[in-house]
Structure formats: structure tokens, C-alpha cells
Scaffold this motif. Structure first.
Motif, short mmCIF file in Angstrom:
data_model
loop_
_atom_site.label_atom_id
_atom_site.label_comp_id
_atom_site.label_asym_id
_atom_site.label_seq_id
_atom_site.Cartn_x
_atom_site.Cartn_y
_atom_site.Cartn_z
N PRO A 87 13.63 -51.47 17.69
CA PRO A 87 12.63 -50.76 17.88
C PRO A 87 11.46 -51.66 18.64
CG PRO A 87 13.06 -50.59 15.59
CD PRO A 87 13.96 -51.64 16.30
N GLY A 88 10.68 -50.94 19.65
CA GLY A 88 9.78 -51.80 20.28
C GLY A 88 10.14 -52.38 21.75
N THR A 89 11.41 -52.08 22.01
CA THR A 89 12.08 -52.34 23.14
C THR A 89 12.01 -51.44 24.21
OG1 THR A 89 14.03 -53.55 21.95
CG2 THR A 89 14.23 -53.27 24.30
N ALA A 96 -0.09 -51.85 35.53
CA ALA A 96 0.85 -51.95 34.37
C ALA A 96 2.17 -51.12 34.60
CB ALA A 96 0.37 -51.33 32.84
N ALA A 97 3.34 -51.49 34.08
CA ALA A 97 4.61 -50.50 34.40
C ALA A 97 4.62 -49.50 33.34
CB ALA A 97 5.80 -51.77 34.04
N GLY A 98 5.02 -48.12 33.82
CA GLY A 98 4.93 -47.04 33.14
C GLY A 98 6.64 -47.07 32.36
N VAL A 99 6.59 -47.33 30.92
CA VAL A 99 7.92 -47.47 30.33
C VAL A 99 7.92 -46.48 29.14
CG1 VAL A 99 8.05 -49.86 31.13
CG2 VAL A 99 6.85 -49.31 28.86
N GLY A 100 9.18 -46.31 28.79
CA GLY A 100 9.36 -45.56 27.47
C GLY A 100 10.09 -46.87 26.56
N VAL A 101 9.49 -46.54 25.34
CA VAL A 101 9.71 -47.61 24.19
C VAL A 101 10.88 -46.89 23.12
CG1 VAL A 101 8.94 -49.29 22.61
CG2 VAL A 101 7.68 -48.51 25.05
N VAL A 102 11.52 -47.78 22.57
CA VAL A 102 12.29 -47.38 21.36
C VAL A 102 11.40 -47.25 20.16
CG1 VAL A 102 14.34 -47.98 19.87
CG2 VAL A 102 14.38 -48.53 22.31
#
Length: 231
Positions: free
Chosen positions: A201-203, A221-227
Motif C-alpha cells: 500500500p502507498g506504492t 507534480a506527477a499525476g499518479v495512481g496509488v495502491v
């Protein structure tokens, strides 16, 4: 005459005896007088020696000298206090000047370091468009000999993007693609969360839009999806 001569002869020893007695008496009185005269100064000297001398009391000149010395000591103490105060003020002024110099140096370094920030930020759209152009080409067509024109176009866009990244890197602008990294709120912008049992989680599990940093400052900031953490 004979009788008179005999009488005078009989009285001569007596006269001499009286004269000798008078002479001896006179000599004794003279010696006594000399002894008394010699003994009298000695006694007076001994009396004078035994008598302690009176200590002289302070005169008016001594009192004036003591007053002047006291006044000078007070003036020296006041001057010492003034010197300490001036020294403290000088040290504070030097410290303030040194702090201002350091702040000015840091401001100049930051101005030189981040002077291209606004210009680089405007070029990020160009880099994004180049990335979208490369992503629009299907993976199987990028190395296909049947689509030479599309392959050459892809390679040309990729070379342009690589050259742009070299220019960015030369000026301290770095692209961020944190796939598989731990989420960092300073450089990442979480667009969504999704479960993924294969990752912690949090990756960062997906990068929707790359980010950029200028030296150590986040430019975008990079647009990301997080676990997401399991429920």
C-alpha cells in the motif's frame, strides 16, 4: 732671725700638704662634673628613644589626592562599561551584516538556479505533446517493417523528445516517472487509489502524467495512481 727661720721651715710641709689637698679636691670635682655631663645626654637619648613618635595625621594635600584617585577610578569604570556596550553593538552589527550577506548570496543563487523556471514550465506542454505523439503509435508498429513511415515518424519524435530532455537536464530540469516508487506528496499528485495485492500500500501503480522538478524544487507534480490499503 734664726727663730723666725726655724718657724717658717717647720710650717712649709704643712702648706704643701694643704695645697695638695686643695688640688686633689678641685680635680675630683672637675671629674665628677665631666661624668655628669657625659651621662646626662645618654639618659636623654634613652628617654627619647623609648618614647614613641607620634604618627603624622593626613594633611589636606593627601585628602585631595585620594579624592582625585577615586574620581579617576570611577571614570575608568564608566569608560569600561561604555567600551563593553560599544563592543556588543559592534558584534551585533557584524552579525546582522553577515546574515544579510548570506541571505543575499542565497537569493542570488536561487535567482540564478530557478531563473528558467517559468520558461521551463511553459515548455512542459511541448514535452507532454511529444510524449502523447509517441504513445499514439502502437507498440507492434514501432519496429514493423511494414509501416516504415510510421516507424520513422516515431523514431524522429523520440529523438526530439530525448534531445529536449537533455536540454532540460542541462538546466537542472528532471522528468519524474515514479512508477513502482513510494508515494511522495512533495512530488506526486494522487489521482486515484486502487487495490493491488502484488504491491505494498502507498506504492505508485500508475503514472498518468509525468512530473518535473527544477533542481530540488518541484515544478510540476506527477499525476499518479496509488495502491490502496486493504479494507
Amino acid at each position: 732671725m734664726l727663730r723666725l727661720g726655724l718657724r717658717c721651715a717647720s710650717h712649709a710641709p704643712l702648706a704643701r700638704h694643704r695645697a695638695d689637698h686643695v688640688a686633689r679636691s678641685s680635680l675630683a670635682r672637675a671629674l665628677c662634673s665631666q661624668s655628669e655631663a657625659a651621662a646626662k645626654p645618654a639618659g636623654e637619648a634613652e628617654t627619647t628613644k623609648d618614647t614613641p613618635e607620634a604618627e603624622p595625621g593626613p594633611s589636606g594635600d593627601d585628602e585631595d589626592s585620594v579624592a582625585r584617585v577615586t574620581k579617576l577610578e570611577q571614570q575608568v569604570a564608566e569608560l569600561d562599561e561604555q567600551l563593553k556596550s560599544k563592543h556588543d553593538h559592534l558584534l551585533r552589527a557584524l552579525a546582522d551584516t553577515d546574515n544579510m550577506r548570506r541571505r543575499a548570496t542565497i537569493d542570488i543563487e536561487n535567482a540564478n538556479k530557478y531563473a528558467v523556471g517559468n520558461f521551463a514550465k511553459d515548455l512542459l506542454d511541448v514535452a507532454d505533446n511529444l510524449g502523447r505523439a509517441m504513445g499514439a503509435v502502437p507498440v507492434e508498429m514501432r519496429q514493423s517493417e511494414d509501416h516504415q513511415d510510421l516507424k520513422i515518424l516515431y523514431e524522429g519524435v523520440m529523438l526530439t523528445d530525448n534531445e529536449l530532455m537533455k536540454v532540460f537536464s542541462k538546466h537542472g530540469l528532471i522528468r519524474l516517472e515514479p512508477l513502482g516508487e513510494k508515494f511522495d506528496p512533495n512530488f506526486h499528485n494522487a489521482l486515484f487509489e486502487a487495490p493491488d495485492p502484488s504491491k505494498e500500500p502507498g506504492t505508485v501503480m500508475h503514472v498518468a502524467m509525468p512530473g518535473y522538478k527544477l533542481h530540488d524544487r518541484c515544478l510540476r507534480a506527477a499525476g499518479v495512481g496509488v495502491v490502496r490499503k486493504p479494507l
